[in-house]
Enzyme design. Sequence first.
Site, mmCIF file in Angstrom:
data_model
loop_
_atom_site.group_PDB
_atom_site.id
_atom_site.type_symbol
_atom_site.label_atom_id
_atom_site.label_comp_id
_atom_site.label_asym_id
_atom_site.label_seq_id
_atom_site.Cartn_x
_atom_site.Cartn_y
_atom_site.Cartn_z
ATOM 1 N N HIS A 307 0.852 -1.186 0.000
ATOM 2 C CA HIS A 307 0.000 0.000 0.000
ATOM 3 C C HIS A 307 0.883 1.230 0.000
ATOM 4 O O HIS A 307 1.933 1.234 0.637
ATOM 5 C CB HIS A 307 -0.908 0.020 1.236
ATOM 6 C CG HIS A 307 -2.056 0.951 1.082
ATOM 7 N ND1 HIS A 307 -1.952 2.295 1.360
ATOM 8 C CD2 HIS A 307 -3.314 0.733 0.632
ATOM 9 C CE1 HIS A 307 -3.116 2.863 1.095
ATOM 10 N NE2 HIS A 307 -3.956 1.944 0.655
ATOM 11 N N ASP A 364 -7.925 -5.540 0.168
ATOM 12 C CA ASP A 364 -8.436 -6.426 -0.880
ATOM 13 C C ASP A 364 -8.021 -7.879 -0.708
ATOM 14 O O ASP A 364 -8.524 -8.745 -1.427
ATOM 15 C CB ASP A 364 -7.944 -5.927 -2.262
ATOM 16 C CG ASP A 364 -8.544 -4.589 -2.612
ATOM 17 O OD1 ASP A 364 -9.748 -4.412 -2.357
ATOM 18 O OD2 ASP A 364 -7.814 -3.717 -3.120
HETATM 19 N N1 CMC Z 1 4.097 -7.787 -4.849
HETATM 20 C C1 CMC Z 1 5.430 -7.758 -5.081
HETATM 21 N N2 CMC Z 1 6.188 -6.650 -4.965
HETATM 22 C C2 CMC Z 1 5.573 -5.512 -4.641
HETATM 23 C C3 CMC Z 1 4.185 -5.462 -4.403
HETATM 24 C C4 CMC Z 1 3.444 -6.650 -4.512
HETATM 25 N N3 CMC Z 1 2.124 -6.635 -4.299
HETATM 26 N N4 CMC Z 1 3.827 -4.186 -4.097
HETATM 27 C C5 CMC Z 1 4.951 -3.461 -4.150
HETATM 28 N N5 CMC Z 1 6.010 -4.265 -4.480
HETATM 29 C C6 CMC Z 1 7.436 -3.855 -4.556
HETATM 30 C C7 CMC Z 1 7.699 -3.061 -5.833
HETATM 31 O O1 CMC Z 1 8.109 -3.914 -6.877
HETATM 32 C C8 CMC Z 1 8.814 -2.139 -5.378
HETATM 33 O O2 CMC Z 1 10.003 -2.903 -5.314
HETATM 34 P P1 CMC Z 1 11.435 -2.184 -5.617
HETATM 35 O O3 CMC Z 1 11.613 -1.175 -4.532
HETATM 36 O O4 CMC Z 1 12.415 -3.306 -5.584
HETATM 37 O O5 CMC Z 1 11.296 -1.570 -6.977
HETATM 38 C C9 CMC Z 1 8.421 -1.804 -3.923
HETATM 39 O O6 CMC Z 1 7.664 -2.940 -3.475
HETATM 40 C C10 CMC Z 1 7.583 -0.539 -3.776
HETATM 41 O O7 CMC Z 1 6.458 -0.680 -4.622
HETATM 42 P P2 CMC Z 1 5.787 0.494 -5.441
HETATM 43 O O8 CMC Z 1 5.069 -0.081 -6.602
HETATM 44 O O9 CMC Z 1 6.811 1.562 -5.711
HETATM 45 O O10 CMC Z 1 4.768 1.042 -4.361
HETATM 46 P P3 CMC Z 1 3.525 1.983 -4.630
HETATM 47 O O11 CMC Z 1 3.255 2.694 -3.362
HETATM 48 O O12 CMC Z 1 3.755 2.804 -5.854
HETATM 49 O O13 CMC Z 1 2.335 0.954 -4.982
HETATM 50 C C11 CMC Z 1 0.549 -0.586 -4.715
HETATM 51 C C12 CMC Z 1 1.371 0.554 -4.068
HETATM 52 C C13 CMC Z 1 -0.649 -0.880 -3.846
HETATM 53 C C14 CMC Z 1 0.052 -0.106 -6.075
HETATM 54 C C15 CMC Z 1 1.447 -1.825 -4.881
HETATM 55 O O14 CMC Z 1 1.874 -2.271 -3.616
HETATM 56 C C16 CMC Z 1 0.730 -2.963 -5.632
HETATM 57 O O15 CMC Z 1 0.772 -2.998 -6.874
HETATM 58 N N6 CMC Z 1 0.059 -3.913 -4.899
HETATM 59 C C17 CMC Z 1 -0.703 -4.951 -5.534
HETATM 60 C C18 CMC Z 1 -2.047 -4.407 -5.984
HETATM 61 C C19 CMC Z 1 -2.989 -4.177 -4.802
HETATM 62 O O16 CMC Z 1 -3.146 -5.006 -3.932
HETATM 63 N N7 CMC Z 1 -3.659 -3.013 -4.826
HETATM 64 C C20 CMC Z 1 -4.651 -2.651 -3.822
HETATM 65 C C21 CMC Z 1 -4.203 -1.495 -2.987
HETATM 66 S S1 CMC Z 1 -5.191 -1.246 -1.498
HETATM 67 C C22 CMC Z 1 -6.798 -0.950 -1.999
HETATM 68 C C23 CMC Z 1 -6.987 0.165 -2.963
HETATM 69 O O17 CMC Z 1 -6.244 1.135 -3.030
HETATM 70 O O18 CMC Z 1 -7.933 0.071 -3.739
#
Ligand code: CMC
Length: 429
Positions: A307, A364
């Site tokens: 998140h 989720d």
């Molecule tokens: N699985 C594997 N690696 C992950 C995941 C994951 N679910 N989420 C983040 N990472 C890694 C990402 O690859 C990055 O690694 P590195 O630093 O080596 O490049 C690091 O963690 C930081 O991730 P980010 O993508 O820069 O983080 P963000 O804040 O931009 O994204 C997120 C947040 C929720 C989009 C992301 O964690 C994600 O894609 N999660 C899976 C989708 C999900 O469950 N979404 C629902 C969010 S909560 C409800 C809502 O908002 O609707």
Amino acid sequence: MSDLDQVTLKAGDKSVDLPVLKPTLGNSCIDISRLNKETGLFTYDSGFTATASCKSAVTYIDGDAGVLLYRGYPIEQLAKQSTFPEVAYLLMNGELPGRQELSKFDRNIVHHAMVPESMEKLFSGFRYNAHPMAILCASVASLSAFYHDSLDLNDPEQRNQAAVRLIAKVPTLAAAAYRYSMDLPILHPRTDLDYVSRFLHMMFGVPGESFELNPVVAKAMDLLLILHADHEQNASTSTVRLVGSTGANPYASVAAGITALWGPAHGGANEAVLTMLESIGGPKNVETAVAKAKDKNSHFRLMGFGHRVYKSFDPRATIIREMTHKVLGELGINDPLLEVALKLEEAALKDDYFVQRKLYPNVDFYSGIIYKALKIPTEMFTVMFAVARTAGWVAHWLEQQVDPEMKIGRPRQVYIGHADRDYVEMDKR
Ligand code: CMC
């Protein structure tokens, strides 16, 4: 919160004092609105990782402590003691309603729950297997075709009316989208039922037959709606605000929010979680899934994990995890996906990759397993999220409309294209 009242930014031989804004709770923010005028510089923050887009009094999140407050009230207390209509009233109006206020609000919602009969023509234009989110986006946007004439954004009563209409009609449209995709007759909202029962009847009722409501299902649905009702400036709410800032009508603004919610990084994650758990196939394959999620050459992520704001735990996920065991137990369901989910959570939480990046299960991760137990089909999961989040979207839209600092949202860019060059005739290219 920082003690600083201002920060001084040095840019070459110029220096500019920038005021620091103090919130009631949370991080202080540097007000950079004078920066460009005084230095010629803009700021760059792709994905808004360190940028506040507005001032808001609706919802507060402390991502390190796992705190979520709606209008100051902790989500745990609302989940235990409140109902979704009461939470919707709270988000919209800022205070908990008295008994009479709540009953007036409920009556107002029932009164507006019906949608124009001619909207059935809109539904019938969709192919039978259209995704219900596609139908929901289109049908909510089309409400502006029915109510636009009476929409004066400067009139508080009309703004409120539009907000109530959206809270009242989105569940009707959501259930209709499902019924249409199943080739089942669309049911009208029953005025003798409460908000959740009315929605469940429109989803699962059979014309001419009495409707048996399972109280366990109704309670679980109400709780899920409360937990999803708002989450401050998330992608879909920010979309509603961006569209709202142009003066577009609230139906168009909320329809835009629904499209933003659909993405798997946001609300679409609940559908993606269930698909992922099914594709993992069983607890024995969990380690392989975790390894794949860590592999930077793979596009696979653990859906329902991570998140932008929560870096310790998502309080909504904690409530839903507890509720999953209770609901499945009470309904006598033994879902093998729950075992896969628990194993996956356990494996990820022990893994350095997830620990270092502070990736925890989010709202989720478990919600899909409950929706499935409540017989909500997978393609409807994100629609359910939209039904709940409509309360938050309209609360933010209402807040924005009276914000004296509201301006059209218009970000700048770091241009990385060609410098100017002359057009080349076709035969000289
Ligand atoms: N699985 C594997 N690696 C992950 C995941 C994951 N679910 N989420 C983040 N990472 C890694 C990402 O690859 C990055 O690694 P590195 O630093 O080596 O490049 C690091 O963690 C930081 O991730 P980010 O993508 O820069 O983080 P963000 O804040 O931009 O994204 C997120 C947040 C929720 C989009 C992301 O964690 C994600 O894609 N999660 C899976 C989708 C999900 O469950 N979404 C629902 C969010 S909560 C409800 C809502 O908002 O609707």
